[in-house]
Design a protein around this motif. Structure first.
Motif, PDB file in Angstrom:
ATOM      1  N   VAL A 147      -5.953   3.131 -15.403  1.00 30.72           N
ATOM      2  CA  VAL A 147      -5.404   2.188 -13.987  1.00 30.72           C
ATOM      3  C   VAL A 147      -4.422   3.733 -13.052  1.00 30.72           C
ATOM      4  O   VAL A 147      -4.300   4.353 -13.018  1.00 30.72           O
ATOM      5  CB  VAL A 147      -3.270   2.085 -14.477  1.00 30.72           C
ATOM      6  N   VAL A 148      -5.246   2.931 -11.290  1.00 30.35           N
ATOM      7  CA  VAL A 148      -4.561   4.056 -10.322  1.00 30.35           C
ATOM      8  C   VAL A 148      -3.891   3.255  -9.041  1.00 30.35           C
ATOM      9  O   VAL A 148      -4.045   2.560  -8.512  1.00 30.35           O
ATOM     10  CB  VAL A 148      -6.153   4.222  -9.853  1.00 30.35           C
ATOM     11  N   THR A 149      -2.420   3.942  -9.806  1.00 32.78           N
ATOM     12  CA  THR A 149      -1.010   2.865  -8.292  1.00 32.78           C
ATOM     13  C   THR A 149      -0.848   3.864  -7.337  1.00 32.78           C
ATOM     14  O   THR A 149      -0.366   5.289  -7.837  1.00 32.78           O
ATOM     15  CB  THR A 149      -0.118   1.948  -9.866  1.00 32.78           C
ATOM     16  N   ALA A 150      -0.283   3.431  -6.824  1.00 34.90           N
ATOM     17  CA  ALA A 150       0.892   3.256  -5.279  1.00 34.90           C
ATOM     18  C   ALA A 150       2.265   3.995  -6.423  1.00 34.90           C
ATOM     19  O   ALA A 150       3.478   4.295  -5.046  1.00 34.90           O
ATOM     20  CB  ALA A 150       0.882   2.990  -4.051  1.00 34.90           C
ATOM     21  N   ASP A 151       2.406   2.763  -7.648  1.00 29.36           N
ATOM     22  CA  ASP A 151       3.221   3.373  -7.891  1.00 29.36           C
ATOM     23  C   ASP A 151       4.053   4.014  -8.648  1.00 29.36           C
ATOM     24  O   ASP A 151       2.735   5.012  -8.790  1.00 29.36           O
ATOM     25  CB  ASP A 151       4.010   1.534  -8.445  1.00 29.36           C
ATOM     26  N   GLU A 152       5.157   4.251  -8.591  1.00 25.67           N
ATOM     27  CA  GLU A 152       5.081   5.946  -9.870  1.00 25.67           C
ATOM     28  C   GLU A 152       5.195   6.012 -11.143  1.00 25.67           C
ATOM     29  O   GLU A 152       4.702   4.725 -11.551  1.00 25.67           O
ATOM     30  CB  GLU A 152       6.873   6.448  -9.536  1.00 25.67           C
ATOM     31  N   THR A 153       4.450   6.717 -11.461  1.00 22.04           N
ATOM     32  CA  THR A 153       3.967   6.274 -13.125  1.00 22.04           C
ATOM     33  C   THR A 153       4.760   6.201 -13.870  1.00 22.04           C
ATOM     34  O   THR A 153       4.692   4.923 -15.279  1.00 22.04           O
ATOM     35  CB  THR A 153       3.202   7.576 -13.567  1.00 22.04           C
ATOM     36  N   ALA A 154       5.969   6.598 -13.910  1.00 23.29           N
ATOM     37  CA  ALA A 154       6.790   6.161 -15.175  1.00 23.29           C
ATOM     38  C   ALA A 154       7.258   4.555 -14.994  1.00 23.29           C
ATOM     39  O   ALA A 154       7.115   3.600 -15.893  1.00 23.29           O
ATOM     40  CB  ALA A 154       8.006   6.643 -15.048  1.00 23.29           C
ATOM     41  N   MET A 199       0.493  -0.846   0.033  1.00 21.40           N
ATOM     42  CA  MET A 199      -0.070   0.398   0.338  1.00 21.40           C
ATOM     43  C   MET A 199       0.929   1.599   0.117  1.00 21.40           C
ATOM     44  O   MET A 199       0.384   2.866  -0.227  1.00 21.40           O
ATOM     45  CB  MET A 199      -1.202   0.153   1.565  1.00 21.40           C
ATOM     46  N   GLY A 200       1.825   1.131   0.460  1.00 22.37           N
ATOM     47  CA  GLY A 200       2.910   2.372   0.578  1.00 22.37           C
ATOM     48  C   GLY A 200       3.441   2.220  -0.933  1.00 22.37           C
ATOM     49  O   GLY A 200       3.830   1.860  -1.802  1.00 22.37           O
ATOM     50  N   THR A 201       3.861   4.214  -0.643  1.00 20.59           N
ATOM     51  CA  THR A 201       3.920   4.556  -2.001  1.00 20.59           C
ATOM     52  C   THR A 201       5.571   4.374  -2.341  1.00 20.59           C
ATOM     53  O   THR A 201       6.424   3.744  -1.539  1.00 20.59           O
ATOM     54  CB  THR A 201       4.335   6.165  -1.471  1.00 20.59           C
ATOM     55  N   MET A 202       6.609   5.104  -3.380  1.00 21.40           N
ATOM     56  CA  MET A 202       7.755   4.552  -3.261  1.00 21.40           C
ATOM     57  C   MET A 202       8.572   5.215  -1.736  1.00 21.40           C
ATOM     58  O   MET A 202       9.526   4.896  -1.519  1.00 21.40           O
ATOM     59  CB  MET A 202       8.574   5.162  -4.248  1.00 21.40           C
ATOM     60  N   SER A 203       8.250   6.347  -1.959  1.00 22.30           N
ATOM     61  CA  SER A 203       9.286   7.247  -0.834  1.00 22.30           C
ATOM     62  C   SER A 203       8.754   6.951   0.195  1.00 22.30           C
ATOM     63  O   SER A 203       9.393   6.801   1.074  1.00 22.30           O
ATOM     64  CB  SER A 203       8.746   9.021  -1.013  1.00 22.30           C
ATOM     65  N   ASP A 204       7.822   6.094   0.627  1.00 25.67           N
ATOM     66  CA  ASP A 204       7.268   5.675   2.409  1.00 25.67           C
ATOM     67  C   ASP A 204       7.931   4.236   2.445  1.00 25.67           C
ATOM     68  O   ASP A 204       8.633   4.304   3.402  1.00 25.67           O
ATOM     69  CB  ASP A 204       6.144   5.002   2.052  1.00 25.67           C
TER      70      ASP A 204
END
Length: 272
Positions: A150-157, A83-88
């Motif tokens: 698509v809606v994702t906790a990942d970064e777009t690229a 569930m976390g972002t990459m920054s998390d």
């Protein structure tokens, strides 16, 4: 208007918003590889500096499940890796480096090095596999004229790359990563932005995801229906195991409908 058919009923919709990892792509195949490489590099780099990262802490760090040999075989779908972002994730790992005696600057440098190694592994191996029944369902959506995003906790690229590796990027009119919004899941920002990009109202969309964060995002955005994918795909062992109804409801308490896989979903043009 297309009609989405679930085991719990039918829903007239204009669009579907999909989470990516664990919803389109098998989670462990991709992120088990990434996290395993990251943790191995992290442990090795700490050892080079005379520091020890206890083995028993590895699973708790990102919310992963390990076998007796230390290989990642599962994950907590409501944990940081899911569930976390990459920054998390980078903040969690940087904090661990700091706790083990590095300065914050040194810890951030170490995490950056480990991230580069893990990202390079994914680029070489491209370990992406679709969930069972996904490709059939996407073809049905395309045939019915449903708009997809698509809606994702990942970064777009990174998300764009993963979808291309799997050969499904062309199905989606928009890809919204967490870097495009102020607040990620469970807040509604990504879903609302996706609706804006698709030119539809939130009340006309279905959201499909594998975590309760996806379900809460759908509710906060005012989506027509929130569908949880409960099946657990273990691509490492080559097995797909079902999650029983009670466990699925505990994992996805805010879902309107819970299915084991896309085999339980279909979509067709609504009869006039």
């Amino acid at each position: 208007m297309p009609e989405l058919i679930t085991p719990q009923g039918k829903h007239s919709i204009s669009a579907i918003l999909f989470d990516k990892d664990g919803t389109l792509l098998q989670f462990i195949s991709l992120w088990g590889s990434w996290a395993g490489c990251f943790l191995e590099q992290f442990t090795r780099q700490l050892a080079k500096r005379g520091l020890e990262f206890p083995v028993q802490h590895r699973a708790a760090l990102l919310g992963t499940v390990h076998d007796a040999g230390g290989k990642i075989t599962g994950y907590d779908r409501n944990g940081p890796l899911a569930m976390g972002t990459m920054s998390d994730l980078y903040a969690i790992l940087s904090w661990q480096g700091y706790l083990h005696g590095l300065s914050w600057a040194e810890s951030m440098e170490l995490v950056t090095l480990c991230r580069q190694e893990a990202d390079a592994l994914l680029e070489r191996s491209r370990p992406v596999l679709p969930l069972p029944g996904l490709l059939r369902f996407l073809d049905q959506c395309a045939a019915c004229g449903a708009a997809l995003a698509v809606v994702t906790a990942d970064e777009t690229a990174a998300a764009e790359n993963h979808l291309r590796w799997l050969g499904i990027r062309g199905y989606f009119s928009a890809v919204i990563g967490t870097d495009q919004v102020e607040r990620g899941k469970p807040f509604p920002d990504m879903a609302l932005l996706a609706c804006e990009r698709l030119g539809v109202l939130p009340a006309e969309v279905a959201v499909i995801g594998d975590t309760n964060g996806d379900m809460r995002m759908a509710k906060a955005a005012g989506a027509a229906v929130a569908i949880g994918i409960a099946g657990a795909a273990d691509s490492v062992a080559g097995n797909t195991s079902a999650v029983d109804a009670a466990a699925a409801r505990c994992l996805l308490p805010d879902a309107d409908s819970i299915v084991q896989s896309y085999e339980e979903l279909s979509i067709e043009r609504k009869a006039r």
